[in-house]
Scaffold this motif. Structure first.
Motif, mmCIF file in Angstrom:
data_model
loop_
_atom_site.group_PDB
_atom_site.id
_atom_site.type_symbol
_atom_site.label_atom_id
_atom_site.label_comp_id
_atom_site.label_asym_id
_atom_site.label_seq_id
_atom_site.Cartn_x
_atom_site.Cartn_y
_atom_site.Cartn_z
ATOM 1 N N LEU A 86 -31.321 0.208 -80.814
ATOM 2 C CA LEU A 86 -31.988 -0.340 -79.537
ATOM 3 C C LEU A 86 -31.780 -1.972 -79.832
ATOM 4 C CD1 LEU A 86 -35.243 1.537 -79.102
ATOM 5 C CD2 LEU A 86 -33.107 1.899 -78.106
ATOM 6 N N LEU A 87 -31.098 -2.484 -80.716
ATOM 7 C CA LEU A 87 -31.150 -3.893 -80.633
ATOM 8 C C LEU A 87 -29.461 -4.201 -80.819
ATOM 9 C CD1 LEU A 87 -33.900 -4.920 -83.040
ATOM 10 C CD2 LEU A 87 -33.748 -5.577 -80.464
ATOM 11 N N HIS A 88 -28.502 -3.424 -80.547
ATOM 12 C CA HIS A 88 -27.106 -3.675 -80.655
ATOM 13 C C HIS A 88 -26.933 -4.694 -79.576
ATOM 14 C CE1 HIS A 88 -22.702 -3.207 -80.454
ATOM 15 N NE2 HIS A 88 -22.855 -2.379 -81.373
ATOM 16 N N PRO A 89 -25.943 -5.667 -80.027
ATOM 17 C CA PRO A 89 -25.478 -6.788 -79.112
ATOM 18 C C PRO A 89 -24.976 -6.354 -77.766
ATOM 19 C CG PRO A 89 -24.460 -7.204 -81.038
ATOM 20 C CD PRO A 89 -25.234 -5.900 -81.120
ATOM 21 N N ASP A 90 -24.622 -5.013 -77.637
ATOM 22 C CA ASP A 90 -24.057 -4.401 -76.295
ATOM 23 C C ASP A 90 -25.202 -3.746 -75.638
ATOM 24 O OD1 ASP A 90 -22.748 -3.168 -74.137
ATOM 25 O OD2 ASP A 90 -20.919 -2.638 -75.524
ATOM 26 N N VAL A 116 -41.795 12.124 -83.059
ATOM 27 C CA VAL A 116 -40.567 11.613 -83.369
ATOM 28 C C VAL A 116 -40.892 9.976 -83.740
ATOM 29 C CG1 VAL A 116 -38.152 11.231 -82.549
ATOM 30 C CG2 VAL A 116 -39.317 13.199 -81.972
ATOM 31 N N GLY A 117 -39.964 9.526 -84.822
ATOM 32 C CA GLY A 117 -39.949 8.034 -84.924
ATOM 33 C C GLY A 117 -38.991 7.649 -85.897
ATOM 34 N N GLY A 118 -38.942 6.711 -86.424
ATOM 35 C CA GLY A 118 -38.113 5.828 -87.260
ATOM 36 C C GLY A 118 -37.799 4.417 -87.022
ATOM 37 N N PRO A 119 -37.177 3.746 -87.816
ATOM 38 C CA PRO A 119 -36.749 2.310 -87.322
ATOM 39 C C PRO A 119 -36.165 2.388 -86.014
ATOM 40 C CG PRO A 119 -36.096 2.828 -89.691
ATOM 41 C CD PRO A 119 -36.456 3.999 -88.969
ATOM 42 N N LEU A 120 -36.362 1.184 -85.417
ATOM 43 C CA LEU A 120 -35.721 0.816 -83.930
ATOM 44 C C LEU A 120 -34.499 0.399 -83.766
ATOM 45 C CD1 LEU A 120 -39.027 0.014 -82.330
ATOM 46 C CD2 LEU A 120 -38.158 2.060 -82.275
ATOM 47 N N GLY A 121 -33.916 -0.399 -84.906
ATOM 48 C CA GLY A 121 -32.711 -1.129 -84.338
ATOM 49 C C GLY A 121 -32.515 -2.287 -85.306
ATOM 50 N N ALA A 122 -31.491 -2.871 -85.198
ATOM 51 C CA ALA A 122 -31.003 -4.041 -86.060
ATOM 52 C C ALA A 122 -30.303 -4.779 -85.073
ATOM 53 C CB ALA A 122 -30.406 -3.938 -87.335
ATOM 54 N N ILE A 123 -30.730 -6.113 -85.275
ATOM 55 C CA ILE A 123 -29.380 -7.232 -84.521
ATOM 56 C C ILE A 123 -28.522 -7.588 -85.444
ATOM 57 C CG2 ILE A 123 -31.385 -8.420 -83.206
ATOM 58 C CD1 ILE A 123 -31.193 -10.862 -85.136
ATOM 59 N N ALA A 124 -27.430 -7.978 -84.765
ATOM 60 C CA ALA A 124 -26.146 -8.281 -85.433
ATOM 61 C C ALA A 124 -26.405 -9.513 -86.195
ATOM 62 C CB ALA A 124 -24.679 -8.506 -84.546
ATOM 63 N N SER A 125 -25.500 -9.615 -87.504
ATOM 64 C CA SER A 125 -25.805 -10.732 -88.243
ATOM 65 C C SER A 125 -24.911 -11.987 -87.750
ATOM 66 C CB SER A 125 -24.981 -10.538 -89.597
ATOM 67 O OG SER A 125 -25.685 -9.430 -90.554
ATOM 68 N N ARG A 126 -25.212 -13.120 -87.973
ATOM 69 C CA ARG A 126 -24.585 -14.247 -87.542
ATOM 70 C C ARG A 126 -23.251 -14.690 -88.521
ATOM 71 N NH1 ARG A 126 -29.935 -18.342 -87.199
ATOM 72 N NH2 ARG A 126 -30.876 -17.068 -85.367
ATOM 73 N N ASP A 139 -34.358 -10.415 -76.821
ATOM 74 C CA ASP A 139 -34.220 -8.873 -77.689
ATOM 75 C C ASP A 139 -35.490 -8.456 -77.920
ATOM 76 O OD1 ASP A 139 -31.318 -9.175 -77.756
ATOM 77 O OD2 ASP A 139 -31.565 -10.455 -79.755
ATOM 78 N N TYR A 140 -36.548 -8.989 -77.954
ATOM 79 C CA TYR A 140 -37.806 -8.397 -78.045
ATOM 80 C C TYR A 140 -38.324 -8.062 -76.894
ATOM 81 C CZ TYR A 140 -42.705 -7.826 -79.583
ATOM 82 O OH TYR A 140 -43.951 -7.083 -79.599
ATOM 83 N N ALA A 141 -38.471 -8.887 -75.895
ATOM 84 C CA ALA A 141 -38.876 -8.126 -74.498
ATOM 85 C C ALA A 141 -37.995 -7.090 -74.199
ATOM 86 C CB ALA A 141 -38.505 -9.346 -73.489
ATOM 87 N N ASP A 142 -36.538 -6.883 -74.343
ATOM 88 C CA ASP A 142 -35.994 -5.847 -74.017
ATOM 89 C C ASP A 142 -36.342 -4.611 -74.915
ATOM 90 O OD1 ASP A 142 -33.635 -4.642 -72.613
ATOM 91 O OD2 ASP A 142 -33.008 -4.295 -74.856
ATOM 92 N N LEU A 143 -36.702 -4.736 -76.214
ATOM 93 C CA LEU A 143 -36.969 -3.523 -77.050
ATOM 94 C C LEU A 143 -38.393 -3.090 -76.592
ATOM 95 C CD1 LEU A 143 -36.431 -2.370 -79.702
ATOM 96 C CD2 LEU A 143 -37.774 -4.005 -80.819
ATOM 97 N N ILE A 144 -39.299 -4.088 -76.140
ATOM 98 C CA ILE A 144 -40.477 -3.539 -75.696
ATOM 99 C C ILE A 144 -40.422 -2.797 -74.303
ATOM 100 C CG2 ILE A 144 -42.906 -4.334 -75.057
ATOM 101 C CD1 ILE A 144 -42.404 -4.214 -78.107
ATOM 102 N N GLU A 145 -39.705 -3.253 -73.716
ATOM 103 C CA GLU A 145 -39.369 -2.605 -72.387
ATOM 104 C C GLU A 145 -38.885 -1.231 -72.504
ATOM 105 O OE1 GLU A 145 -36.537 -2.699 -68.322
ATOM 106 O OE2 GLU A 145 -36.942 -4.499 -69.598
ATOM 107 N N ARG A 146 -37.637 -1.041 -73.659
ATOM 108 C CA ARG A 146 -37.374 0.402 -73.685
ATOM 109 C C ARG A 146 -38.167 1.215 -74.409
ATOM 110 N NH1 ARG A 146 -31.844 0.253 -73.174
ATOM 111 N NH2 ARG A 146 -30.930 -1.662 -72.768
ATOM 112 N N MET A 147 -39.184 0.574 -75.358
ATOM 113 C CA MET A 147 -40.305 1.319 -75.936
ATOM 114 C C MET A 147 -41.244 2.131 -74.986
ATOM 115 S SD MET A 147 -41.176 -0.893 -79.449
ATOM 116 C CE MET A 147 -42.267 0.203 -80.138
ATOM 117 N N LEU A 148 -41.560 1.248 -74.093
ATOM 118 C CA LEU A 148 -42.498 1.625 -72.938
ATOM 119 C C LEU A 148 -41.922 2.879 -72.397
ATOM 120 C CD1 LEU A 148 -44.156 -1.668 -71.931
ATOM 121 C CD2 LEU A 148 -45.007 0.125 -73.307
ATOM 122 N N ARG A 149 -40.515 2.634 -71.901
ATOM 123 C CA ARG A 149 -39.727 3.742 -71.203
ATOM 124 C C ARG A 149 -39.524 4.948 -71.996
ATOM 125 N NH1 ARG A 149 -36.069 0.395 -69.187
ATOM 126 N NH2 ARG A 149 -34.309 0.753 -70.865
#
Length: 301
Positions: A86-90, A116-126, A139-149
């Motif tokens: 859920l944190l992929h650049p694309d 159901v659960g687990g880690p949610l994702g990882a942003i790409a390295s610089r 990224d954080y706002a998008d993650l929260i939106e997806r979690m609520l969905r």
């Protein structure tokens, strides 16, 4: 007298070995003496065709019933965790990861698994290798939106709970107590309740958190109201080892039980989560798991 935490095992140890419920259920119940498990999606791919998924879900439900095993939840497993999810650049990949979880919810519901659960994702390295202390606000706002969905989708599937597992990496979220608290507040209105599954080897990474992180007690005491499950492992507080309890390390089962009692988590389910090299022989793994389960059962009795 305070009740002991229910003790179970994550089925991570089964990967590429005891891959069907007809194989793992007797190992868990008869060999390890446990009756509580956390399913792993390393054993079932939610993207399999619907007919195959349905057949495996029915097999899981039946085997658990036949062996007197309760399945607390299903976690994403190591294979899916390797993706940035859920944190992929694309954004399209994020949406695919969201769809993957929706499929996982459907399987869990059919298998009689309530969460159901687990880690949610990882942003790409610089490109220069530096790591920020926080996620980008977008990224954080998008993650929260997806979690609520996802909360809506889990409710539609018939699930009771969703879990996020904090990890000890700056590129994932949350990795601090403060971040975990903020996230739980930001998804408090979810249609399906989000809770934390914290891991003994995640909050104790000394190179990341510093010398004070030689205990999980701050995580437990600060977040006890939003912790729904706990992973236990043997580790050295240097990396996320996921050793069993035949290995020397810093986690003492008796002290682990005491920490949970001191922090109001004495009745929270605790799951042994261990991983083994694929090259290791299965017989020695069974011996190590048997000894580890005995050690934990005695400590948590």
């Amino acid at each position: 007298m305070t009740a002991s935490s229910p003790l179970g095992i994550n089925l991570s140890f089964c990967v590429k070995r005891w891959v069907t419920p007809q194989l793992w259920a007797p190992v868990v119940r008869d060999r390890l003496g446990l009756d509580l498990v956390q399913f792993s999606f390393d054993l079932v791919d939610p993207m399999w065709p619907a007919a195959i998924l349905s057949r495996h879900a029915k097999d899981v439900r039946q085997a658990a019933d036949d062996h007197g095993i309760a399945i607390h939840s299903a976690f994403i497993g190591l294979a899916h965790y390797t993706f940035n999810q859920l944190l992929h650049p694309d954004p399209d990949v994020r949406s695919y990861a969201e769809h993957w979880l929706e499929r996982a919810y459907g399987f869990a519901a059919e298998a009689g698994i309530p969460g159901v659960g687990g880690p949610l994702g990882a942003i790409a390295s610089r490109t220069d290798g530096t790591e920020a202390d926080t996620l980008d606000d977008r990224d954080y706002a998008d993650l929260i939106e997806r979690m609520l969905r996802l909360g809506e989708k889990a409710r539609a599937a018939g699930l009771d709970a969703l879990y996020v597992e904090p990890t000890p990496m700056r590129r994932e979220w949350p990795w601090t107590i403060g971040q975990a608290r903020r996230m739980m507040q930001d998804v408090s209105g979810s249609a399906t309740r989000w809770q934390l599954c914290v891991d003994w080897g995640h909050g104790t990474i000394l190179p990341l958190y510093g010398p004070a992180a030689d205990t999980m007690e701050p995580w437990f005491s600060s977040l006890s109201d939003v912790i729904g499950a706990i992973h236990i492992q043997q580790t050295d507080f240097q990396f996320d080892r996921h050793w069993d309890f035949t290995e020397p390390g810093r986690v003492d089962p008796a002290e682990a039980k005491a920490q949970l009692a001191r922090t109001g988590l004495a009745q929270s389910p605790v799951f042994l989560e261990v991983f083994y090299p694929f090259e290791r022989d299965s017989a020695s793994i069974l011996d190590a798991l048997t000894a580890s389960a005995l050690s934990l059962r005695q400590a948590f009795a």
